[in-house]
Write an enzyme that holds these catalytic residues in place. Structure first.
Site, PDB file in Angstrom:
ATOM      1  N   PHE A 145       0.863  -1.185   0.000  1.00  0.00           N
ATOM      2  CA  PHE A 145       0.000   0.000   0.000  1.00  0.00           C
ATOM      3  C   PHE A 145       0.894   1.229   0.000  1.00  0.00           C
ATOM      4  O   PHE A 145       1.654   1.460   0.934  1.00  0.00           O
ATOM      5  CB  PHE A 145      -0.950   0.057   1.208  1.00  0.00           C
ATOM      6  CG  PHE A 145      -1.889   1.233   1.086  1.00  0.00           C
ATOM      7  CD1 PHE A 145      -3.068   1.123   0.353  1.00  0.00           C
ATOM      8  CD2 PHE A 145      -1.568   2.465   1.633  1.00  0.00           C
ATOM      9  CE1 PHE A 145      -3.906   2.225   0.182  1.00  0.00           C
ATOM     10  CE2 PHE A 145      -2.407   3.570   1.471  1.00  0.00           C
ATOM     11  CZ  PHE A 145      -3.577   3.439   0.742  1.00  0.00           C
ATOM     12  N   ASP A 230       9.506   2.725   1.673  1.00  0.00           N
ATOM     13  CA  ASP A 230       8.375   3.568   2.048  1.00  0.00           C
ATOM     14  C   ASP A 230       8.150   3.383   3.548  1.00  0.00           C
ATOM     15  O   ASP A 230       7.629   2.368   3.988  1.00  0.00           O
ATOM     16  CB  ASP A 230       7.132   3.148   1.243  1.00  0.00           C
ATOM     17  CG  ASP A 230       5.899   3.971   1.615  1.00  0.00           C
ATOM     18  OD1 ASP A 230       5.927   4.673   2.644  1.00  0.00           O
ATOM     19  OD2 ASP A 230       4.894   3.900   0.872  1.00  0.00           O
ATOM     20  N   LYS A 270       3.032  11.161   7.112  1.00  0.00           N
ATOM     21  CA  LYS A 270       2.228  10.972   8.335  1.00  0.00           C
ATOM     22  C   LYS A 270       2.771  11.737   9.551  1.00  0.00           C
ATOM     23  O   LYS A 270       2.518  12.924   9.695  1.00  0.00           O
ATOM     24  CB  LYS A 270       2.086   9.479   8.622  1.00  0.00           C
ATOM     25  CG  LYS A 270       1.220   8.777   7.546  1.00  0.00           C
ATOM     26  CD  LYS A 270       0.803   7.401   7.978  1.00  0.00           C
ATOM     27  CE  LYS A 270       0.150   6.593   6.884  1.00  0.00           C
ATOM     28  NZ  LYS A 270      -1.264   6.818   6.726  1.00  0.00           N
TER      29      LYS A 270
HETATM   30  C1  PLP Z   1       3.155   2.835   3.564  1.00  0.00           C
HETATM   31  C2  PLP Z   1       2.265   3.927   3.079  1.00  0.00           C
HETATM   32  N1  PLP Z   1       2.609   4.617   1.978  1.00  0.00           N
HETATM   33  C3  PLP Z   1       1.843   5.617   1.503  1.00  0.00           C
HETATM   34  C4  PLP Z   1       0.666   5.967   2.116  1.00  0.00           C
HETATM   35  C5  PLP Z   1      -0.179   7.077   1.539  1.00  0.00           C
HETATM   36  O1  PLP Z   1      -0.120   8.197   2.362  1.00  0.00           O
HETATM   37  P1  PLP Z   1      -1.248   9.343   2.202  1.00  0.00           P
HETATM   38  O2  PLP Z   1      -2.534   8.737   2.641  1.00  0.00           O
HETATM   39  O3  PLP Z   1      -0.778  10.449   3.110  1.00  0.00           O
HETATM   40  O4  PLP Z   1      -1.253   9.733   0.770  1.00  0.00           O
HETATM   41  C6  PLP Z   1       0.262   5.264   3.257  1.00  0.00           C
HETATM   42  C7  PLP Z   1      -1.015   5.584   3.917  1.00  0.00           C
HETATM   43  O5  PLP Z   1      -1.551   4.829   4.698  1.00  0.00           O
HETATM   44  C8  PLP Z   1       1.083   4.221   3.754  1.00  0.00           C
HETATM   45  O6  PLP Z   1       0.737   3.520   4.832  1.00  0.00           O
END
Ligand code: PLP
Length: 419
Positions: A145, A230, A270
């Site tokens: 994700f 990520d 976040k």
């Molecule tokens: C690992 C990871 N990458 C990217 C995102 C996307 O972040 P955003 O919702 O701020 O676009 C999330 C959101 O939960 C995430 O958990």
């Protein structure tokens, strides 16, 4: 099932009349929060074990960040990147020194920072690695994700995220998560990068095998491919280390920012915004990021003075207030206490630090019903992937606060298995 009063029902109704149902919230209408506690519009108090999907690591309305927010927004909050400011440079200096990367490109949402990583890796592939034009490939993991933009969902393996949003962006190859061999087998001369989560969050708090990241690091180095992690959800102390990848750093003698699994690029978001606003960043080397020249990329709000001031203080507070260590100690305690429940409802407890995924036996209750029952008991949390309940309180949580929550969880789990 919660008995909602009329006030709560009226707010819920408005959300669903005037907005699409692209989320399925639990039946509670929240109104205020402080530290680890949240109150609904009827003044009922809850322990936040959701932390805005790990975005509220510092607790709600942290007094230092609240002051930063007030001071900076009264002085200067938005300029665009058409000008220099006295906040962006100091923030970039702090984040690069703290993480061991040479450069940082600021954005807002997590998905934008992931897009930034994709664009930067492709530029690097064409201009440094000399991949043939429009042939660059990026390897990702099944069950990933990384956000919701059209390009990002193009390499999601979750059907509902992708379906009827095509045509999808080409250039991505998804391989089994946790298998470094699958990554190596997928590498071609056109591979620009491997982008993975060190622990899959939305995938259900999936922790890969011990040597996975070390092996991926070695494979990426061997094939001249960028290793990009990520850590939007797992980073900034959530797992009890500054970054989740540092748990793989058993053998080396790093000061945690020159680790033997140090990736070539890191994506953060976040908690970087201190629970106040979306702040994200893509960190990498000068070799990768200097290709991002004027006009190639940007965002009106990225790196704005308010975001920069908040992100700088949010990072500093992780150390000033011992939040990373607290995450480790409280996380271990939390896991021990959950394990000690010996509940038949629990199939497995995964995760590290204050980021636990409790896999439940759905013969007793569904994940969604359990989230609702916990809500009734005063615990804010939500299932991910139906059968995993994610517990992720703010990193400021104290033992007393955690004990309050554990007692409620124990009672709910015991009642669920009795009935
Ligand atoms: C690992 C990871 N990458 C990217 C995102 C996307 O972040 P955003 O919702 O701020 O676009 C999330 C959101 O939960 C995430 O958990």
């Amino acid at each position: 099932m919660s008995v909602l009063d009329d006030i709560q029902k009226s707010f819920i109704k408005k959300e669903s009349i005037y907005g699409p149902d692209n989320y399925k919230p639990l039946p509670v209408v929240l109104s205020k929060a402080k530290g680890v506690w949240v109150w609904d519009v009827s003044e009922k108090k809850y322990l936040d074990m959701m932390s805005g999907y790990s975005a509220v690591s510092h607790g709600h309305a942290h007094p230092v960040l609240l002051k930063t927010f007030h001071d900076q927004s009264s002085r200067l909050s938005l300029t665009s990147r058409a000008f220099y400011t006295d906040t962006l440079g100091p923030y970039l200096e702090t984040i690069t020194q703290m993480t061991g990367f040479e450069m940082a490109l600021p954005m807002n949402s997590g998905a934008e920072a992931v897009e930034t990583a994709i664009k930067s890796s492709r530029r690097w592939a064409y201009r440094t690695k000399k991949v043939e034009e429009n042939k660059a490939e990026i390897i990702v993991a099944e069950g990933n994700f990384h956000g919701r933009t059209t390009t990002i969902i193009s390499f999601s393996t979750d059907e509902n995220s992708r379906k009827d949003f095509g045509p999808h962006t080409p250039g991505f190859v998804a391989v089994e998560y946790g298998s470094s061999k699958a990554i190596e087998d997928a590498i071609t001369p056109n591979t620009a990068a491997v982008i993975i989560e060190p622990i899959q969050g939305e995938g259900g708090i999936i922790v890969p095998p011990d040597n996975y990241l070390n092996e991926v690091r070695a494979i990426c180095t061997k094939h001249n491919v960028l290793m990009i992690l990520d850590e939007i959800q797992s980073g900034l102390g959530r797992t009890g280390k500054l970054f989740a990848y540092q748990h793989s750093c058993g053998q080396c003698s790093c000061g945690e920012n020159s680790c033997d699994v140090q990736p070539d690029g890191l994506i953060l978001g976040k908690a970087l915004g201190g629970g106040f606003m979306p702040v994200s960043v893509f960190l990498s080397s000068e070799e990768v990021l200097s290709w991002m020249d004027p006009g190639s990329h940007g965002s009106t709000f990225g790196g704005n003075p308010l975001a920069s001031a908040l992100a700088k203080r949010s990072l500093e507070l992780l150390y000033e207030e011992n939040l990373i260590e607290n995450s480790r100690v409280m996380g271990d305690y939390f896991k021990e206490q959950l394990t000690a429940l010996n509940s038949e409802l629990i199939v497995e407890i995964r995760g590290m630090g204050l980021w636990l995924g409790v896999e439940i036996d759905q013969k007793y209750i569904s994940g969604n019903e359990l989230s609702k029952t916990l809500l009734e008991a005063g615990i804010l949390c939500k299932e991910t992937h139906e059968s995993t309940i994610r517990f992720a309180p703010p990193l400021v949580v104290t033992k007393e606060e955690l004990d309050w929550g554990i007692e409620k969880i124990a009672k709910v789990f015991s009642e669920v298995t009795k009935s």
